[in-house]
Scaffold this motif. Structure first.
Motif, PDB file in Angstrom:
ATOM      1  N   UNK A  88       0.815  -1.210   0.000  1.00 43.04           N
ATOM      2  CA  UNK A  88       0.000   0.000   0.000  1.00 43.04           C
ATOM      3  C   UNK A  88       0.851   1.263   0.000  1.00 43.04           C
ATOM      4  N   UNK A  89       2.128   1.132   0.354  1.00 41.57           N
ATOM      5  CA  UNK A  89       3.018   2.298   0.391  1.00 41.57           C
ATOM      6  C   UNK A  89       3.643   2.596  -0.959  1.00 41.57           C
ATOM      7  N   UNK A  90       3.495   1.675  -1.903  1.00 41.03           N
ATOM      8  CA  UNK A  90       4.079   1.874  -3.222  1.00 41.03           C
ATOM      9  C   UNK A  90       3.075   2.554  -4.148  1.00 41.03           C
ATOM     10  N   UNK A  91       3.581   3.146  -5.226  1.00 40.65           N
ATOM     11  CA  UNK A  91       2.723   3.891  -6.135  1.00 40.65           C
ATOM     12  C   UNK A  91       1.845   2.983  -6.983  1.00 40.65           C
ATOM     13  N   UNK A  92       2.335   1.798  -7.309  1.00 42.07           N
ATOM     14  CA  UNK A  92       1.600   0.927  -8.211  1.00 42.07           C
ATOM     15  C   UNK A  92       0.525   0.164  -7.449  1.00 42.07           C
ATOM     16  N   UNK A  93      -0.693   0.266  -7.897  1.00 36.83           N
ATOM     17  CA  UNK A  93      -1.797  -0.478  -7.308  1.00 36.83           C
ATOM     18  C   UNK A  93      -2.562  -1.158  -8.427  1.00 36.83           C
ATOM     19  N   UNK A  94      -3.311  -2.252  -8.116  1.00 35.27           N
ATOM     20  CA  UNK A  94      -4.104  -2.901  -9.165  1.00 35.27           C
ATOM     21  C   UNK A  94      -5.113  -1.931  -9.773  1.00 35.27           C
ATOM     22  N   UNK A 114       0.522   4.885   7.420  1.00 32.14           N
ATOM     23  CA  UNK A 114       0.184   3.889   6.391  1.00 32.14           C
ATOM     24  C   UNK A 114      -1.317   3.623   6.389  1.00 32.14           C
ATOM     25  N   UNK A 115      -1.945   3.646   7.574  1.00 36.63           N
ATOM     26  CA  UNK A 115      -3.403   3.524   7.638  1.00 36.63           C
ATOM     27  C   UNK A 115      -4.042   4.638   6.807  1.00 36.63           C
ATOM     28  N   UNK A 116      -3.538   5.855   6.967  1.00 38.35           N
ATOM     29  CA  UNK A 116      -4.074   6.979   6.200  1.00 38.35           C
ATOM     30  C   UNK A 116      -3.847   6.770   4.702  1.00 38.35           C
ATOM     31  N   UNK A 117      -2.689   6.224   4.349  1.00 36.41           N
ATOM     32  CA  UNK A 117      -2.411   5.972   2.939  1.00 36.41           C
ATOM     33  C   UNK A 117      -3.332   4.886   2.381  1.00 36.41           C
TER      34      UNK A 117
END
Length: 202
Positions: A88-94, A114-117
């Protein structure tokens, strides 16, 4: 199923039936679910086997993916594809091909930033309308709901001060900022909750 050579969580076995009872109605109109933080894969295997109308997409951080993938491969369920890597901290998401998201026992492990992200990514991960279900322990008005949760919080913070049981109101506020409204707050066994949100966007 129990595979002696794969990671195993007794907590998953203890809570899966109670969670499934909620998901039957929460995901009744859903078709494709993304599970964030699938861990051992026991939940994914169990829920997919009992919710045949859903495609259940498990995900996990890359370093934990191999044993999860092996469990799902052995399960051999048509609606349970192999897991995808998701940090979840990386830019790439499905791509946002999911109309539901499930996550269990993750928010108290993630640092608060990270919860906020995680919440800020909801609209990248989900199409609209969507349902969000989050399971785990929560505090209310800054208070623990049980002595066991208070001790669990102390144990988490001894591992990492950034961990800890989150306050329900703060989580609801993060969801609301992304267009998700708390629909139900389900009481669950062992002093846990299941927060069920729906998107308020068309």
């Amino acid at each position: 199923m129990l595979y002696p050579d794969l990671p195993y969580s007794q907590a998953c076995e203890n809570n899966k039936a109670a969670i499934l009872a909620v998901l039957h109605q929460a995901f009744a109109a859903s078709s494709k679910v993304l599970e964030v933080g699938s861990g051992t894969g026991q939940h994914a295997e169990y829920f997919a086997s009992h919710l045949a109308h859903l495609t259940w997409q498990a995900s996990e951080q890359p370093q934990y993916l191999a044993p999860l993938a092996e469990r799902l491969r052995r399960a051999g369920l048509a609606n349970l594809p192999l897991p995808v890597a998701l940090d979840i901290c990386q830019d790439t998401v499905p791509k946002p091909a999911f109309d539901a998201l499930f996550s269990a026992n993750t928010l108290h492990i993630m640092p608060w930033n990270v919860v906020k992200q995680f919440f800020s990514r909801l609209n990248q991960l989900l199409c609209q309308p969507a349902t969000l279900c989050i399971y785990g322990p929560f505090n209310y008005n800054g208070n623990f709901t049980s002595d066991s949760n208070r001790l669990f919080d102390q144990s988490l913070k001894s591992r990492d001060p950034a961990m800890g049981i989150r306050d329900c109101a703060a989580v609801v506020a993060l969801a609301a900022a992304e267009g998700f409204t708390l629909q139900q707050d389900h009481s669950m066994p062992a002093n846990n909750r299941l927060l069920q949100f729906v998107s308020s966007k068309p």
